[in-house]
Design an enzyme around this catalytic site. Sequence first.
Site, PDB file in Angstrom:
ATOM      1  N   ARG A 166       0.814  -1.215   0.000  1.00 19.90           N
ATOM      2  CA  ARG A 166       0.000   0.000   0.000  1.00 19.90           C
ATOM      3  C   ARG A 166       0.849   1.267   0.000  1.00 19.90           C
ATOM      4  O   ARG A 166       0.443   2.282  -0.567  1.00 19.90           O
ATOM      5  CB  ARG A 166      -0.900  -0.018   1.242  1.00 19.90           C
ATOM      6  CG  ARG A 166      -1.773   1.207   1.434  1.00 19.90           C
ATOM      7  CD  ARG A 166      -2.895   1.292   0.447  1.00 19.90           C
ATOM      8  NE  ARG A 166      -3.754   0.128   0.467  1.00 19.90           N
ATOM      9  CZ  ARG A 166      -4.992   0.119  -0.007  1.00 19.90           C
ATOM     10  NH1 ARG A 166      -5.503   1.208  -0.568  1.00 19.90           N
ATOM     11  NH2 ARG A 166      -5.717  -0.983   0.020  1.00 19.90           N
ATOM     12  N   ASN A 356      -7.129  -1.869  10.263  1.00 24.70           N
ATOM     13  CA  ASN A 356      -6.552  -1.846   8.925  1.00 24.70           C
ATOM     14  C   ASN A 356      -7.279  -2.853   8.026  1.00 24.70           C
ATOM     15  O   ASN A 356      -6.730  -3.857   7.600  1.00 24.70           O
ATOM     16  CB  ASN A 356      -5.052  -2.151   8.995  1.00 24.70           C
ATOM     17  CG  ASN A 356      -4.327  -1.874   7.698  1.00 24.70           C
ATOM     18  OD1 ASN A 356      -3.954  -2.781   6.980  1.00 24.70           O
ATOM     19  ND2 ASN A 356      -4.159  -0.610   7.389  1.00 24.70           N
ATOM     20  N   ARG A 401      -5.206  -4.136   4.477  1.00 23.81           N
ATOM     21  CA  ARG A 401      -5.119  -2.944   3.626  1.00 23.81           C
ATOM     22  C   ARG A 401      -3.668  -2.592   3.336  1.00 23.81           C
ATOM     23  O   ARG A 401      -3.314  -2.263   2.202  1.00 23.81           O
ATOM     24  CB  ARG A 401      -5.833  -1.753   4.272  1.00 23.81           C
ATOM     25  CG  ARG A 401      -5.963  -0.554   3.298  1.00 23.81           C
ATOM     26  CD  ARG A 401      -6.662   0.630   3.929  1.00 23.81           C
ATOM     27  NE  ARG A 401      -7.036   1.623   2.919  1.00 23.81           N
ATOM     28  CZ  ARG A 401      -6.235   2.581   2.463  1.00 23.81           C
ATOM     29  NH1 ARG A 401      -4.997   2.689   2.924  1.00 23.81           N
ATOM     30  NH2 ARG A 401      -6.664   3.431   1.541  1.00 23.81           N
ATOM     31  N   CYS A 402      -2.825  -2.677   4.343  1.00 17.45           N
ATOM     32  CA  CYS A 402      -1.399  -2.388   4.151  1.00 17.45           C
ATOM     33  C   CYS A 402      -0.769  -3.297   3.101  1.00 17.45           C
ATOM     34  O   CYS A 402       0.110  -2.874   2.356  1.00 17.45           O
ATOM     35  CB  CYS A 402      -0.647  -2.562   5.467  1.00 17.45           C
ATOM     36  SG  CYS A 402      -0.815  -1.190   6.624  1.00 17.45           S
ATOM     37  N   MET A 403      -1.207  -4.555   3.059  1.00 22.94           N
ATOM     38  CA  MET A 403      -0.552  -5.540   2.196  1.00 22.94           C
ATOM     39  C   MET A 403      -1.013  -5.466   0.742  1.00 22.94           C
ATOM     40  O   MET A 403      -0.498  -6.216  -0.095  1.00 22.94           O
ATOM     41  CB  MET A 403      -0.807  -6.951   2.727  1.00 22.94           C
ATOM     42  CG  MET A 403      -0.116  -7.239   4.044  1.00 22.94           C
ATOM     43  SD  MET A 403      -0.222  -8.975   4.519  1.00 22.94           S
ATOM     44  CE  MET A 403      -1.984  -9.177   4.765  1.00 22.94           C
TER      45      MET A 403
END
Length: 412
Positions: A166, A356, A401-403
């Site tokens: 992300r 997240n 979401r970060c990944m």
Amino acid sequence: MGDETQRGLLNITSEIGKLKAVFLHKPGKELERLTPDYLRQLLFDDIPWLKQMRIEHDEFANVLRERGAQVLYVEDLLAEVLQDKEVRKNFIYDLLKQSKIDSLELHQALYDYMYNRTPEELVEISIAGLQKKDVNLEDREYSLTDYIDADYPLYINPIPNLYFMRDPAAVMGNGISINSMHTDARRREPMLIKYIYENHPLFNKDQSPLWYDYTIPHSLEGGDMLVLSKEVVAIGCSERTSPQAIEILARNLFSGMKELREIIAVRIPPIRAFMHLDTVFTMVDYDKFTIYPGIQDKVEVYRLTRGKNNGITVTPETDLVDTLKKSLRIPSVKLIESGGGDAITAAREQWNDSTNTLAIAPGVVVTYSRNEASNEVLRKNGIEVVEIDGSELVRGRGGPRCMSMPLCREEL
């Protein structure tokens, strides 16, 4: 993919539209280069178990595929563009520059070594780094740097945070922001994305504007960037995203995205626990957001709109919920508190990225199964929760979401 190749694959006009295509990086050898001595430098608190990490990441990718998303891997697309000899030559020079290989003798020796690798091997070096023991450079003259740094085991450092796709880039509208990372440990990541953007036909850069470039000195990271609708973007002003970067990005977005009406800047405390805006706040449905309750009284909100002569008008706002209602033109906004609102549970689960969430359709999110209280409160508020294991993935301090770097969503 033929039609998308012609017009450009990139199209993100919301946080919640059905996910059609996404960029991932499967954790690899770079995680095996983590040692206790360099954890803090490489932004980790612990050493993950790579074998289990890859199993969990495959589960994540399969969930996205099962829900209709095409999964593309950064390592695969980068290997494709490095088939071109001129691109490969430029890439190696940039990789050595990013790695601060300034000794002329060492630079030439490493260039020769890498140019003779296959594209796949070169991609692995660019992500996992290059250990000194893997390269025989005994026939060259040693520089002073070689002697001073003799005990350091690597010529090129790994970038173990890359699986948090992300942050180094974010698609907004039909364009892309290739970001300027806040920490040295992550500064190489956007370079990889830039090579794919400039050279892979899937991205069709002629149809996909570049909103921000990683060479700009003001830090900007994708975890702070939320596309709420065609008309509204939210950007966190955080430990890793500067106000100067937000203003530069805002000018470019206002110039290139004609339907964009305003940008909501949300200032959050600049501490690691609240690393990015999406660490504490994500959109899960048309009028629903999940939020870490410990942040609500700590944010400042500003509304950015077009000013005169490509300028920006900044208006301080007093309340996040009221601003969201007004900006999104909806009668009400529901903030769903992670941890069920319990301060201790919320703090524990927020450390494991309960807030997240990755929306894969309106009212449908992917989360870590370990965040039981937060997942339950989402379900009680009408959200479908698709759980994945994340016991090892979470050790890097990031969630679903970060990944993921969404490339294309259905328009709402």
